[in-house]
Design an enzyme around this catalytic site. Structure first.
Site, PDB file in Angstrom:
ATOM      1  N   HIS A   1       0.856  -1.194   0.000  1.00 35.80           N
ATOM      2  CA  HIS A   1       0.000   0.000   0.000  1.00 35.80           C
ATOM      3  C   HIS A   1       0.887   1.237   0.000  1.00 35.80           C
ATOM      4  O   HIS A   1       2.111   1.168   0.055  1.00 35.80           O
ATOM      5  CB  HIS A   1      -0.954  -0.004   1.208  1.00 35.80           C
ATOM      6  CG  HIS A   1      -0.358   0.438   2.502  1.00 35.80           C
ATOM      7  ND1 HIS A   1      -1.063   1.092   3.475  1.00 35.80           N
ATOM      8  CD2 HIS A   1       0.898   0.322   3.003  1.00 35.80           C
ATOM      9  CE1 HIS A   1      -0.289   1.354   4.504  1.00 35.80           C
ATOM     10  NE2 HIS A   1       0.901   0.894   4.253  1.00 35.80           N
TER      11      HIS A   1
ATOM     12  N   ASP B   1      -4.728 -10.664   0.592  1.00 34.93           N
ATOM     13  CA  ASP B   1      -3.397 -11.275   0.630  1.00 34.93           C
ATOM     14  C   ASP B   1      -2.694 -11.156  -0.720  1.00 34.93           C
ATOM     15  O   ASP B   1      -3.277 -11.499  -1.760  1.00 34.93           O
ATOM     16  CB  ASP B   1      -3.527 -12.743   1.033  1.00 34.93           C
ATOM     17  CG  ASP B   1      -2.173 -13.379   1.315  1.00 34.93           C
ATOM     18  OD1 ASP B   1      -1.287 -12.686   1.850  1.00 34.93           O
ATOM     19  OD2 ASP B   1      -2.015 -14.572   0.997  1.00 34.93           O
ATOM     20  N   HIS B   2      -1.451 -10.671  -0.686  1.00 32.24           N
ATOM     21  CA  HIS B   2      -0.633 -10.474  -1.889  1.00 32.24           C
ATOM     22  C   HIS B   2      -1.271  -9.484  -2.862  1.00 32.24           C
ATOM     23  O   HIS B   2      -1.074  -9.571  -4.069  1.00 32.24           O
ATOM     24  CB  HIS B   2      -0.312 -11.804  -2.576  1.00 32.24           C
ATOM     25  CG  HIS B   2       0.692 -12.615  -1.814  1.00 32.24           C
ATOM     26  ND1 HIS B   2       0.408 -13.215  -0.614  1.00 32.24           N
ATOM     27  CD2 HIS B   2       1.989 -12.898  -2.074  1.00 32.24           C
ATOM     28  CE1 HIS B   2       1.483 -13.842  -0.173  1.00 32.24           C
ATOM     29  NE2 HIS B   2       2.461 -13.662  -1.028  1.00 32.24           N
TER      30      HIS B   2
ATOM     31  N   GLU C   1      -0.070  -3.896  11.935  1.00 35.18           N
ATOM     32  CA  GLU C   1       0.597  -3.522  10.688  1.00 35.18           C
ATOM     33  C   GLU C   1       2.073  -3.887  10.783  1.00 35.18           C
ATOM     34  O   GLU C   1       2.686  -4.360   9.826  1.00 35.18           O
ATOM     35  CB  GLU C   1       0.408  -2.035  10.416  1.00 35.18           C
ATOM     36  CG  GLU C   1       0.813  -1.622   9.018  1.00 35.18           C
ATOM     37  CD  GLU C   1       0.496  -0.161   8.764  1.00 35.18           C
ATOM     38  OE1 GLU C   1      -0.440   0.116   7.999  1.00 35.18           O
ATOM     39  OE2 GLU C   1       1.175   0.702   9.356  1.00 35.18           O
TER      40      GLU C   1
ATOM     41  N   CYS D   1       5.793   6.323   4.308  1.00 34.34           N
ATOM     42  CA  CYS D   1       4.543   5.612   4.011  1.00 34.34           C
ATOM     43  C   CYS D   1       3.919   6.085   2.700  1.00 34.34           C
ATOM     44  O   CYS D   1       3.016   5.432   2.176  1.00 34.34           O
ATOM     45  CB  CYS D   1       3.548   5.802   5.145  1.00 34.34           C
ATOM     46  SG  CYS D   1       4.140   5.110   6.692  1.00 34.34           S
TER      47      CYS D   1
ATOM     48  N   HIS E   1       3.568  -4.731   4.004  1.00 32.87           N
ATOM     49  CA  HIS E   1       3.549  -5.152   5.412  1.00 32.87           C
ATOM     50  C   HIS E   1       3.140  -6.616   5.491  1.00 32.87           C
ATOM     51  O   HIS E   1       2.366  -7.096   4.663  1.00 32.87           O
ATOM     52  CB  HIS E   1       2.531  -4.349   6.225  1.00 32.87           C
ATOM     53  CG  HIS E   1       2.846  -2.899   6.317  1.00 32.87           C
ATOM     54  ND1 HIS E   1       3.855  -2.401   7.119  1.00 32.87           N
ATOM     55  CD2 HIS E   1       2.301  -1.821   5.709  1.00 32.87           C
ATOM     56  CE1 HIS E   1       3.906  -1.086   6.992  1.00 32.87           C
ATOM     57  NE2 HIS E   1       2.978  -0.699   6.136  1.00 32.87           N
TER      58      HIS E   1
ATOM     59  N   HIS F   1       4.981   0.185  -0.611  1.00 33.42           N
ATOM     60  CA  HIS F   1       5.757  -0.619   0.334  1.00 33.42           C
ATOM     61  C   HIS F   1       4.804  -1.660   0.896  1.00 33.42           C
ATOM     62  O   HIS F   1       3.588  -1.562   0.689  1.00 33.42           O
ATOM     63  CB  HIS F   1       6.364   0.244   1.453  1.00 33.42           C
ATOM     64  CG  HIS F   1       5.328   0.840   2.363  1.00 33.42           C
ATOM     65  ND1 HIS F   1       4.650   2.008   2.053  1.00 33.42           N
ATOM     66  CD2 HIS F   1       4.808   0.421   3.541  1.00 33.42           C
ATOM     67  CE1 HIS F   1       3.795   2.289   3.021  1.00 33.42           C
ATOM     68  NE2 HIS F   1       3.858   1.330   3.930  1.00 33.42           N
TER      69      HIS F   1
HETATM   70 NI    NI Z   1       2.574   1.105   5.480  1.00 32.55          NI
END
Ligand code: NI
Length: 142
Positions: free
Chosen positions: A18, A83-84, A130, A37, A45, A43
């Site tokens: 995200h 997911d992914h 997160e 961010c 998580h 990037h």
């Molecule tokens: Ni983030």
């Protein structure tokens, strides 16, 4: 034996990309407010999700909910869709939302509240890690 409400938690995990970006702001302001961010090329998580439901154990099973059933609901409503994936681009129920951990938790709540309709337990809490140091909890709107 005493009777009362029991809280049951299932942990699931998902990985997603995200960026935090407010489309109403220019690049300078986004980078000033969100810092790393807001990295334009995203990037990721390794999210951990704790879903807590509450209810009175069924006398025949001793369960508030069969955790296999709860896991399947979480898989269908949340994990399979996040997911992914890129939370900003790929997830229909995040469309138009800032992908902060707060908004992710609220969106997951809404998905699970829908998925748990007809079950004997109620959704109590959605807790999203997160990172191991950054955690959001949501208990539904009141
Ligand atoms: Ni983030």
């Amino acid at each position: 034996m005493s009777q009362g409400i029991v809280y049951v938690t299932r942990r699931e995990r998902f990985n997603a990309a995200h960026k935090l970006w407010n489309p109403g702001w220019d690049d300078t302001k986004n980078l000033a407010v969100f810092g790393k961010c807001a990295n334009p090329n995203w990037h990721g998580h390794n999210y951990e999700l704790f879903v807590t439901v509450k209810g009175i154990p069924d006398p025949d099973t001793g369960y508030c909910i069969d955790l296999k059933v709860l896991s399947e609901i979480i898989e269908e409503k949340v994990i399979s869709q996040m997911d992914h994936k890129n939370l900003n681009l790929d997830v229909p129920f995040m469309t138009g939302k800032l992908t902060s951990c707060e908004n992710v938790a609220i969106a997951i709540w809404d998905q699970l509240a829908e998925g748990l309709k007809g079950q004997s337990c109620q959704l109590h809490a959605v807790k999203v890690y997160e990172t191991e140091n950054s955690i959001v909890e949501y208990f539904g709107g009141h």
